[in-house]
Structure formats: structure tokens, C-alpha cells
Design a protein around this motif. Structure first.
Motif, short mmCIF file in Angstrom:
data_model
loop_
_atom_site.label_atom_id
_atom_site.label_comp_id
_atom_site.label_asym_id
_atom_site.label_seq_id
_atom_site.Cartn_x
_atom_site.Cartn_y
_atom_site.Cartn_z
N GLU A 73 1.26 -1.47 8.90
CA GLU A 73 -0.80 -1.75 9.30
C GLU A 73 -0.02 -2.69 10.75
OE1 GLU A 73 -4.52 -4.35 9.25
OE2 GLU A 73 -2.97 -4.87 6.74
N HIS A 117 -1.54 1.56 7.03
CA HIS A 117 -2.03 0.75 5.69
C HIS A 117 -3.34 -0.15 5.98
CE1 HIS A 117 1.75 1.88 3.68
NE2 HIS A 117 0.42 3.13 3.77
N GLN A 119 0.52 -1.31 -0.25
CA GLN A 119 0.30 0.05 -0.24
C GLN A 119 0.54 1.65 -0.16
OE1 GLN A 119 -3.18 -0.51 2.51
NE2 GLN A 119 -4.49 0.07 1.03
N GLY A 142 -2.29 -3.20 4.41
CA GLY A 142 -1.26 -4.06 4.18
C GLY A 142 -1.13 -5.54 4.79
#
Length: 164
Positions: free
Chosen positions: A43, A52, A7, A55
Motif C-alpha cells: 500500500e 491494497h 491483504q 494493508g
């Protein structure tokens, strides 16, 4: 080695810019250049915080696709769909690309593998993506493509000279 988050916009950019360079070196000098992607999703589910939302799922999806020899296609799909990525979209993508129908069942085990990459990255001082290591030299954020290529060429030349 690239510590990567699917991401991360700069990870996408370096993927797009570096892939042709890496592919060319691997084809022209087989066995001399090895490219490894390590997971470092930003994440909280698999790393220490981050922004994110998918992710970890994306990293897991690539690992699941790798078992079916579809990792390259999955990685390309994730970067193409980066702007709209969600956990549900990732599940749909890995089913479409690699035929994975049991994502949720595999996820806990695969998530541990992702966390292992994150732990390795932390030991190496990784705290952002992308972070590259070229023969042990840490490069945060990437380089312009021509400098990335020059770094590879320099390391190849150095390793060839060391063997002579």
C-alpha cells in the motif's frame, strides 16, 4: 521471518498452512525455533505503491493489539476478514478484538514502525509478499507446507551439527 501483508491472499494461505507447523516446532523445541512476522504492506501509504487499501492499517492494528497481548487473535481476525477488508473494518476489528479505542491517535507513531519493517525488507531485497527468510535463506512466495517443514527440520539439524 515472514514479510507479510494482511491483504495478500498468499500471505493468508501460508498463515493457514504454516501456523500448525510453526506452533508444533516452537512447542516441541522451545528456544530453537523463533518465528517473526515483519510488515510489508503493499500500500502506497507505507510502502512504494501497491494495490491494497488497508494493508498499512492492518499492520498497525496487529502492532496495537500486540501491546494488549491480542496480536494472534487480531492476525487471525484480519485473515478471516481479508476479502472485505477496509480501513474502517480494521478499526472496528481492533476495537472489538483488542479494545483499542484510539486507533487514529496511535496510527501515525505505529505507521512509522511499519515503515521501518518495510525499509528493512527493501534492504534485504523483499519486493513481494510473502517473503520468508529461514536462517538467512530467502524464499519468495512460500513453499508447499511439507517443503516448509523440511526446510525448518534441515536448518535445525544443520545448526545442531554445527554446535557439536
Amino acid at each position: 521471518v515472514k514479510f507479510n501483508d494482511y491483504q495478500c491472499p498468499p500471505c493468508r494461505q501460508t498463515y493457514m498452512e504454516y501456523k500448525p507447523i510453526i506452533d508444533r516446532y516452537i512447542a516441541q523445541q522451545p528456544g530453537k525455533v523463533k518465528y517473526v512476522t515483519k510488515d510489508f504492506p503493499l500500500e502506497a501509504e507505507c510502502n512504494t505503491g501497491g494495490v491494497h487499501v488497508a494493508g498499512c492499517e492492518a499492520a498497525a492494528a496487529v502492532r496495537m493489539a500486540r501491546v494488549k497481548n491480542k496480536a494472534d487473535a487480531m492476525e487471525a481476525w484480519l485473515f478471516e476478514n481479508q476479502g472485505s477488508m477496509s480501513p474502517d473494518l480494521v478499526r472496528q476489528g481492533v476495537q472489538q478484538i483488542a479494545g483499542v479505542t484510539d486507533f487514529d491517535a496511535q496510527y501515525p507513531k505505529v505507521l512509522e514502525q511499519v515503515r521501518s519493517d518495510v525499509a528493512q525488507g527493501r534492504q534485504l531485497g523483499v519486493n513481494r509478499t510473502p517473503t520468508f527468510f529461514i536462517n538467512g535463506v530467502k524464499i519468495e512466495g512460500g513453499l508447499r507446507p511439507q517443503f516448509f517443514e523440511a526446510a525448518i527440520a534441515s536448518e535445525l539439524k544443520r545448526s545442531t551439527a554445527a554446535r557439536q
